[in-house]
Design a protein around this motif. Structure first.
Motif, PDB file in Angstrom:
ATOM      1  N   ARG A  78       0.774  -1.345   0.178  1.00  0.00           N
ATOM      2  CA  ARG A  78       0.190   0.117  -0.201  1.00  0.00           C
ATOM      3  C   ARG A  78       0.615   1.452  -0.148  1.00  0.00           C
ATOM      4  NH1 ARG A  78      -4.042   2.512   4.592  1.00  0.00           N
ATOM      5  NH2 ARG A  78      -4.596   3.665   3.449  1.00  0.00           N
ATOM      6  N   ILE A  79       1.757   1.365   0.962  1.00  0.00           N
ATOM      7  CA  ILE A  79       2.681   2.458   0.481  1.00  0.00           C
ATOM      8  C   ILE A  79       3.314   2.792   0.018  1.00  0.00           C
ATOM      9  CG2 ILE A  79       4.734   1.738   2.211  1.00  0.00           C
ATOM     10  CD1 ILE A  79       4.941   3.896   3.511  1.00  0.00           C
ATOM     11  N   LEU A  80       3.465   1.425  -1.040  1.00  0.00           N
ATOM     12  CA  LEU A  80       4.913   1.731  -2.580  1.00  0.00           C
ATOM     13  C   LEU A  80       3.676   2.468  -3.235  1.00  0.00           C
ATOM     14  CD1 LEU A  80       6.531  -1.839  -1.841  1.00  0.00           C
ATOM     15  CD2 LEU A  80       7.504   1.141  -1.799  1.00  0.00           C
ATOM     16  N   ASN A  84       4.102   5.757  -5.620  1.00  0.00           N
ATOM     17  CA  ASN A  84       4.571   6.316  -6.999  1.00  0.00           C
ATOM     18  C   ASN A  84       3.959   7.068  -7.483  1.00  0.00           C
ATOM     19  OD1 ASN A  84       4.709   3.547  -6.848  1.00  0.00           O
ATOM     20  ND2 ASN A  84       2.758   2.472  -8.062  1.00  0.00           N
ATOM     21  N   GLN A  85       3.625   8.306  -6.980  1.00  0.00           N
ATOM     22  CA  GLN A  85       2.771   9.963  -6.799  1.00  0.00           C
ATOM     23  C   GLN A  85       3.996  10.385  -6.573  1.00  0.00           C
ATOM     24  OE1 GLN A  85      -1.754  10.169  -5.084  1.00  0.00           O
ATOM     25  NE2 GLN A  85      -1.302   8.168  -4.378  1.00  0.00           N
ATOM     26  N   THR A  86       4.902  10.116  -5.844  1.00  0.00           N
ATOM     27  CA  THR A  86       5.812  11.225  -5.742  1.00  0.00           C
ATOM     28  C   THR A  86       6.905  10.826  -5.953  1.00  0.00           C
ATOM     29  OG1 THR A  86       7.076   9.530  -3.666  1.00  0.00           O
ATOM     30  CG2 THR A  86       4.544  10.156  -3.367  1.00  0.00           C
ATOM     31  N   GLU A  87       8.389  11.469  -5.438  1.00  0.00           N
ATOM     32  CA  GLU A  87       8.580  11.371  -5.714  1.00  0.00           C
ATOM     33  C   GLU A  87       9.935  11.054  -5.053  1.00  0.00           C
ATOM     34  OE1 GLU A  87      10.045  15.866  -6.491  1.00  0.00           O
ATOM     35  OE2 GLU A  87       9.268  16.312  -8.786  1.00  0.00           O
ATOM     36  N   VAL A  88       9.297  10.502  -4.286  1.00  0.00           N
ATOM     37  CA  VAL A  88      10.499   9.814  -3.181  1.00  0.00           C
ATOM     38  C   VAL A  88      11.305   8.565  -3.801  1.00  0.00           C
ATOM     39  CG1 VAL A  88      10.927   8.561  -1.142  1.00  0.00           C
ATOM     40  CG2 VAL A  88       9.296  10.026  -1.101  1.00  0.00           C
ATOM     41  N   PRO A  89      12.309   8.020  -3.873  1.00  0.00           N
ATOM     42  CA  PRO A  89      13.031   6.849  -4.622  1.00  0.00           C
ATOM     43  C   PRO A  89      12.669   5.365  -3.494  1.00  0.00           C
ATOM     44  CG  PRO A  89      14.582   8.921  -3.501  1.00  0.00           C
ATOM     45  CD  PRO A  89      13.786   9.105  -3.080  1.00  0.00           C
ATOM     46  N   HIS A  90      11.520   5.191  -4.221  1.00  0.00           N
ATOM     47  CA  HIS A  90      11.685   3.794  -3.633  1.00  0.00           C
ATOM     48  C   HIS A  90      11.257   3.075  -5.267  1.00  0.00           C
ATOM     49  CE1 HIS A  90       7.747   5.659  -5.846  1.00  0.00           C
ATOM     50  NE2 HIS A  90       6.596   4.101  -5.182  1.00  0.00           N
ATOM     51  N   PRO A  91      10.844   1.406  -4.664  1.00  0.00           N
ATOM     52  CA  PRO A  91      10.796   0.747  -5.872  1.00  0.00           C
ATOM     53  C   PRO A  91       9.246   0.694  -5.870  1.00  0.00           C
ATOM     54  CG  PRO A  91      11.679  -0.260  -4.019  1.00  0.00           C
ATOM     55  CD  PRO A  91      11.334   0.775  -3.283  1.00  0.00           C
ATOM     56  N   MET A 110       7.491  -5.538  -7.547  1.00  0.00           N
ATOM     57  CA  MET A 110       7.943  -4.050  -8.186  1.00  0.00           C
ATOM     58  C   MET A 110       9.091  -4.037  -9.057  1.00  0.00           C
ATOM     59  SD  MET A 110       9.721  -4.147  -3.922  1.00  0.00           S
ATOM     60  CE  MET A 110      10.457  -5.379  -3.322  1.00  0.00           C
ATOM     61  N   GLU A 111       9.556  -3.132  -8.980  1.00  0.00           N
ATOM     62  CA  GLU A 111       9.795  -3.012  -9.516  1.00  0.00           C
ATOM     63  C   GLU A 111      11.656  -3.657  -9.041  1.00  0.00           C
ATOM     64  OE1 GLU A 111      13.209   1.299 -10.582  1.00  0.00           O
ATOM     65  OE2 GLU A 111      11.252   0.883  -9.078  1.00  0.00           O
ATOM     66  N   LYS A 112      12.402  -3.752 -10.095  1.00  0.00           N
ATOM     67  CA  LYS A 112      13.929  -4.249  -9.657  1.00  0.00           C
ATOM     68  C   LYS A 112      14.414  -3.450  -9.610  1.00  0.00           C
ATOM     69  CE  LYS A 112      17.417  -8.339  -9.924  1.00  0.00           C
ATOM     70  NZ  LYS A 112      18.077  -7.343  -9.871  1.00  0.00           N
TER      71      LYS A 112
END
Length: 359
Positions: A78-80, A84-91, A110-112
């Motif tokens: 849910r948090i990932l 996705n709507q933000t610029e926070v670096p995450h998978p 999710m993204e590798k």
């Protein structure tokens, strides 16, 4: 059929998983699906997925999940997805399945991330060259704080996370939470007896009396450290993704910077030694340098950091004592227990010394 092949087929049956991916993750392609175990533990298993173009990652509980594991997977998904709507670096999260019948457990894809992650071995954190030496290693913490600044500046309600945690009196609730957890270990781990800690009572009393009057609310990662970060290959240090969001919640996001800087050099205590440091503190900036950098990016008052810093180290001592308890119960090697016993003891001694400087 080998044990790993049997486990892999049990964790990710090709037919049902392929059908689900066709319907919900077309970005992975349409070729024959190949899977492999990337990592596995008692709480979750990570698999790679490949259909001939680029790989993705599937995260799910083990075949026999511990209590709460599936809920944790969906919470992390849910948090990932929201990030996705933000610029926070995450998978980037591509899809979530909350139907355990598809492959025998709930999961998400999710993204590798293309990058490298520091790894912990022999009680030390090791970086990929050239980030294992100056001047590059010095920039690693600043790259992480860049990510924390972006996270702290996210409007969590705007991206659908208004009910992701329990906002309100977050800092006030923290002391009770971690004291309660520390007191629970003798019951949870047979053979462990509660220890008394120099500086514990003094720190607890100060934290309860000094709770800030105003509260900032945002997203907390919950487990900020270099092993939970991925970086782009090649200098300068640049954060590619913050990973392992299992402990994320809503509260005062500055707790992340307090937790992260707990083992770093302190400008107010320049003679401090680091007998159990996972990395050489002399190759890192001071905790105040990083806190000022964080405050400049978030608009926070540096004075907030003083309370947060004490609270984060107090939390660390309470939390890490579970390793000692687990070792006493035979779940971990005795030398691991002794290592974390020294860390927990140091946490409370250091918080008490910090409290005295702040009085």
């Amino acid at each position: 059929m080998s044990k790993i092949e049997h486990n892999l087929d049990e964790l990710a049956p090709i037919g049902p998983l392929t059908d689900w991916l066709d319907a919900y993750v077309p970005e992975l392609g349409k070729g024959p699906l190949k899977t492999a175990i990337l990592s596995g533990g008692t709480s979750n298993v990570v698999l790679t997925l490949n259909r001939g173009e680029h790989a993705m990652v599937l995260r799910r509980p083990p075949a026999v999940p511990p209590p709460g594991a599936e809920k944790g997977v969906l919470r992390e998904a849910r948090i990932l997805t929201a990030l996705n709507q933000t610029e926070v670096p995450h998978p980037h999260c591509f899809g979530v399945c909350d139907d355990p019948e598809v492959i025998g457990g709930r999961f998400y894809v999710m993204e590798k991330v293309n990058g490298w992650a520091p790894n912990l071995r022999d009680e030390k954190i090791h970086n990929e060259p050239p980030f294992d030496r100056m001047p590059y290693i010095y920039g690693i913490p600043f790259a992480i704080v860049d990510g924390l600044v972006k996270l702290a500046n996210v409007d969590h309600e705007a991206i659908g996370l208004g009910d992701y945690g329990k906002p309100g009196k977050f800092l006030e609730r923290q002391v009770d939470r971690w004291v309660g957890q520390l007191k629970s270990y003798p019951e949870k781990y047979a053979g462990y007896e509660a220890r008394s800690f120099e500086g514990f009572a003094e720190t607890e009393e100060w934290l309860r009396a000094q709770v800030p009057a105003t509260e900032t609310t945002g997203i907390i990662h919950g487990d900020v450290g270099t092993p939970n970060m991925m970086f782009h290959h090649g200098p300068p240090p640049r954060l590619a993704a913050m990973i392992d969001w299992e402990l994320s919640t809503i509260g005062d996001p500055m707790i992340d910077i307090g937790w992260f800087t707990g083992g770093m050099r302190d400008e107010d205590d320049p003679g401090k030694e680091f007998p159990t440091a996972l990395q050489d503190p002399n190759l890192f900036p001071t905790k105040q340098e990083l806190a000022r950098y964080y405050c400049a990016g978030t608009g926070r008052d540096f004075r907030d950091f003083e309370y947060i810093s004490v609270l984060a180290k107090f939390k660390s001592g309470c939390l890490l004592e579970y390793k000692v308890a687990a070792a006493e119960a035979g779940h971990l090697p005795k030398d691991v227990g002794r290592f974390f016993a020294r860390i927990a003891e140091n946490c409370f001694r250091e918080t008490a010394a910090q409290v005295r400087r702040l009085k």
